[in-house]
Scaffold this motif. Structure first.
Motif, PDB file in Angstrom:
ATOM      1  N   MET A  47      48.899  37.754  44.313  1.00 16.12           N
ATOM      2  CA  MET A  47      47.859  36.741  44.549  1.00 16.12           C
ATOM      3  C   MET A  47      47.517  36.674  46.037  1.00 16.12           C
ATOM      4  SD  MET A  47      46.997  35.109  41.674  1.00 16.12           S
ATOM      5  CE  MET A  47      46.629  33.388  41.867  1.00 16.12           C
ATOM      6  N   LYS A  48      46.246  36.450  46.315  1.00 16.03           N
ATOM      7  CA  LYS A  48      45.783  36.345  47.704  1.00 16.03           C
ATOM      8  C   LYS A  48      45.453  34.882  47.997  1.00 16.03           C
ATOM      9  CE  LYS A  48      41.653  37.946  48.579  1.00 16.03           C
ATOM     10  NZ  LYS A  48      40.529  38.865  48.778  1.00 16.03           N
ATOM     11  N   LYS A  49      45.978  34.355  49.090  1.00 17.19           N
ATOM     12  CA  LYS A  49      45.687  32.961  49.456  1.00 17.19           C
ATOM     13  C   LYS A  49      44.286  32.873  50.066  1.00 17.19           C
ATOM     14  CE  LYS A  49      50.454  31.491  50.386  1.00 17.19           C
ATOM     15  NZ  LYS A  49      50.610  30.396  49.442  1.00 17.19           N
ATOM     16  N   VAL A  50      43.504  31.942  49.550  1.00 16.99           N
ATOM     17  CA  VAL A  50      42.112  31.796  49.987  1.00 16.99           C
ATOM     18  C   VAL A  50      41.833  30.325  50.290  1.00 16.99           C
ATOM     19  CG1 VAL A  50      39.711  31.880  49.161  1.00 16.99           C
ATOM     20  CG2 VAL A  50      41.219  33.827  48.782  1.00 16.99           C
ATOM     21  N   LEU A  51      41.152  30.093  51.404  1.00 12.58           N
ATOM     22  CA  LEU A  51      40.795  28.727  51.811  1.00 12.58           C
ATOM     23  C   LEU A  51      39.289  28.537  51.637  1.00 12.58           C
ATOM     24  CD1 LEU A  51      41.712  26.065  53.126  1.00 12.58           C
ATOM     25  CD2 LEU A  51      41.399  27.144  55.355  1.00 12.58           C
ATOM     26  N   LEU A  52      38.924  27.570  50.787  1.00 12.19           N
ATOM     27  CA  LEU A  52      37.513  27.318  50.493  1.00 12.19           C
ATOM     28  C   LEU A  52      37.106  25.911  50.920  1.00 12.19           C
ATOM     29  CD1 LEU A  52      36.989  28.727  46.862  1.00 12.19           C
ATOM     30  CD2 LEU A  52      35.807  29.493  48.916  1.00 12.19           C
ATOM     31  N   VAL A  74      34.315  33.508  44.350  1.00 12.28           N
ATOM     32  CA  VAL A  74      35.588  33.507  45.083  1.00 12.28           C
ATOM     33  C   VAL A  74      36.581  32.570  44.393  1.00 12.28           C
ATOM     34  CG1 VAL A  74      36.702  33.031  47.303  1.00 12.28           C
ATOM     35  CG2 VAL A  74      34.392  34.008  47.264  1.00 12.28           C
ATOM     36  N   PHE A  75      36.110  31.384  44.042  1.00 17.22           N
ATOM     37  CA  PHE A  75      36.961  30.354  43.439  1.00 17.22           C
ATOM     38  C   PHE A  75      37.582  30.826  42.126  1.00 17.22           C
ATOM     39  CE2 PHE A  75      37.318  26.527  40.670  1.00 17.22           C
ATOM     40  CZ  PHE A  75      38.217  25.789  41.419  1.00 17.22           C
ATOM     41  N   LEU A  76      36.789  31.497  41.293  1.00 14.49           N
ATOM     42  CA  LEU A  76      37.252  31.884  39.956  1.00 14.49           C
ATOM     43  C   LEU A  76      37.884  33.276  39.894  1.00 14.49           C
ATOM     44  CD1 LEU A  76      34.359  30.426  37.751  1.00 14.49           C
ATOM     45  CD2 LEU A  76      36.687  29.523  38.008  1.00 14.49           C
ATOM     46  N   ASP A  77      37.984  33.938  41.028  1.00 17.60           N
ATOM     47  CA  ASP A  77      38.621  35.260  41.054  1.00 17.60           C
ATOM     48  C   ASP A  77      40.103  35.089  40.698  1.00 17.60           C
ATOM     49  OD1 ASP A  77      39.913  37.675  41.831  1.00 17.60           O
ATOM     50  OD2 ASP A  77      38.274  38.130  43.212  1.00 17.60           O
ATOM     51  N   THR A 137      36.089  27.053  31.402  1.00 12.36           N
ATOM     52  CA  THR A 137      37.161  27.757  32.106  1.00 12.36           C
ATOM     53  C   THR A 137      37.982  26.753  32.894  1.00 12.36           C
ATOM     54  OG1 THR A 137      37.656  29.677  33.491  1.00 12.36           O
ATOM     55  CG2 THR A 137      35.855  28.265  34.234  1.00 12.36           C
ATOM     56  N   GLU A 138      39.153  27.182  33.318  1.00  9.66           N
ATOM     57  CA  GLU A 138      40.014  26.343  34.145  1.00  9.66           C
ATOM     58  C   GLU A 138      40.433  27.137  35.368  1.00  9.66           C
ATOM     59  OE1 GLU A 138      43.305  25.156  31.727  1.00  9.66           O
ATOM     60  OE2 GLU A 138      42.114  23.749  30.527  1.00  9.66           O
ATOM     61  N   LYS A 139      40.782  26.429  36.418  1.00 11.99           N
ATOM     62  CA  LYS A 139      41.282  27.097  37.624  1.00 11.99           C
ATOM     63  C   LYS A 139      42.196  26.142  38.371  1.00 11.99           C
ATOM     64  CE  LYS A 139      41.440  30.191  40.994  1.00 11.99           C
ATOM     65  NZ  LYS A 139      41.799  31.607  40.843  1.00 11.99           N
ATOM     66  N   LEU A 177      29.853  32.960  33.203  1.00 11.11           N
ATOM     67  CA  LEU A 177      31.188  33.345  33.663  1.00 11.11           C
ATOM     68  C   LEU A 177      31.285  34.847  33.897  1.00 11.11           C
ATOM     69  CD1 LEU A 177      33.477  31.429  34.241  1.00 11.11           C
ATOM     70  CD2 LEU A 177      34.410  31.907  31.976  1.00 11.11           C
ATOM     71  N   THR A 178      30.737  35.626  32.973  1.00  5.40           N
ATOM     72  CA  THR A 178      30.733  37.086  33.125  1.00  5.40           C
ATOM     73  C   THR A 178      29.939  37.487  34.362  1.00  5.40           C
ATOM     74  OG1 THR A 178      30.821  37.283  30.736  1.00  5.40           O
ATOM     75  CG2 THR A 178      30.213  39.268  31.949  1.00  5.40           C
ATOM     76  N   TYR A 179      28.789  36.840  34.556  1.00  6.99           N
ATOM     77  CA  TYR A 179      27.948  37.118  35.724  1.00  6.99           C
ATOM     78  C   TYR A 179      28.722  36.873  37.014  1.00  6.99           C
ATOM     79  CZ  TYR A 179      23.935  36.836  38.915  1.00  6.99           C
ATOM     80  OH  TYR A 179      23.061  37.027  39.956  1.00  6.99           O
ATOM     81  N   ILE A 180      29.371  35.716  37.092  1.00  2.00           N
ATOM     82  CA  ILE A 180      30.131  35.335  38.297  1.00  2.00           C
ATOM     83  C   ILE A 180      31.199  36.369  38.615  1.00  2.00           C
ATOM     84  CG2 ILE A 180      31.823  33.653  39.177  1.00  2.00           C
ATOM     85  CD1 ILE A 180      30.147  31.506  37.584  1.00  2.00           C
ATOM     86  N   LYS A 181      31.888  36.828  37.586  1.00  3.58           N
ATOM     87  CA  LYS A 181      33.012  37.742  37.823  1.00  3.58           C
ATOM     88  C   LYS A 181      32.555  39.155  38.187  1.00  3.58           C
ATOM     89  CE  LYS A 181      36.362  34.913  35.615  1.00  3.58           C
ATOM     90  NZ  LYS A 181      37.542  34.714  34.819  1.00  3.58           N
TER      91      LYS A 181
END
Length: 204
Positions: A1-6, A19-22, A131-133, A195-199
Motif C-alpha cells: 500500500m502507498k500512503k497518500v495525503l489528500l 486517487v482516493f479510490l485506488d 463502494t466503500e473506502k 466506478l469503472t471510469y474512475i479506475k
C-alpha cells in the motif's frame, strides 16, 4: 500500500476520486492545513448551460485558519441555490432522476463545519457509487509529509493534468466535452459505469 495525503474537497473532481479510490492507496485526509482560497475545498465545478459553472460554499471569516475549524456561512441560502443549479444542469441527464433523492440529501441540513459538510457529502457519493473506502484524518500538519502529497495537485483555476476519456454530457453538443468536473457530472451522465471510469483514468 502507498500512503497518500489528500485535501478535503466539496463534491470533488473526478481526478480526486481516481486517487482516493485506488486500491493501492492508503488515504489520509488533511484537516490541519491552513485554508487556501479559490480551491475545491469549498467549491465544485459542474456543467451548466453556458459551460463550466462554479458552486462556491460561503465561508465565515472568524480568524480561524485550519480546515477543521472553518465554518460555513448561512447568511444566504447557498444550499438551496446550489441544489437548484445542480438540478437545472443535470435534470435531463440519463441518471439524475435515479440518484436525485440521495444527492438532494447532501443539502438537507445545516452543517456549520466545512470539513464535516464535505465528509457527509463524500459519504453520500460513496453510497451512490456503491463502494466503500477506508480513510483516516491527519493528526497534525506536516509541510513535507512522508505520504505522497496531493494537497496542491488539483487546481480549480487551471486545466486538469489528468487524461480522461470523453463521455456524453448534456451540453457537450453546444460547448464540447469538459473533463474533470465534479463527481456529480460523471454520476448523472454515466451512472453505474462511473466506478469503472474512475479506475481507468490515466494518472500520468
Amino acid at each position: 500500500m502507498k500512503k497518500v495525503l489528500l485535501p478535503i474537497f466539496y463534491l470533488p473532481p473526478v481526478s480526486w476520486f481516481s486517487v482516493f479510490l485506488d486500491n493501492e492507496n492508503e488515504i489520509s485526509l488533511e484537516q490541519f492545513e491552513n485554508f487556501p482560497k479559490q480551491t475545491y475545498r469549498n467549491r465544485a465545478a459542474i456543467y451548466g448551460a453556458n459551460g463550466k459553472l462554479p458552486l462556491i460554499i460561503p465561508i465565515k471569516h472568524t480568524g480561524k485558519r485550519e480546515i477543521k475549524d472553518i465554518e460555513i456561512s448561512f447568511a444566504e441560502d447557498w444550499q438551496k441555490l446550489h441544489w437548484k443549479s445542480i438540478k437545472t444542469a443535470y435534470q435531463s441527464t440519463p441518471y439524475f432522476e435515479f440518484y436525485e433523492d440521495k444527492l438532494k440529501s447532501i443539502f438537507a441540513e445545516k452543517i456549520l463545519s466545512l470539513k464535516d459538510f464535505n465528509i457527509k457529502a463524500l459519504g453520500i457519493i460513496l453510497a451512490v457509487l456503491k463502494t466503500e473506502k477506508k480513510y483516516e484524518f491527519t493528526t497534525e500538519y506536516f509541510k513535507n509529509p512522508e505520504a505522497e502529497d496531493f494537497r496542491e495537485k488539483f487546481s480549480a483555476k487551471s486545466e486538469s493534468e489528468y487524461e480522461m476519456p470523453e463521455y456524453y454530457q448534456s451540453f457537450s453538443d453546444k460547448n464540447g466535452f469538459i473533463k474533470d468536473l465534479s463527481i456529480l457530472d460523471l454520476i448523472c451522465n454515466i451512472g453505474p459505469e462511473s466506478l469503472t471510469y474512475i479506475k481507468n483514468i490515466n494518472k500520468n
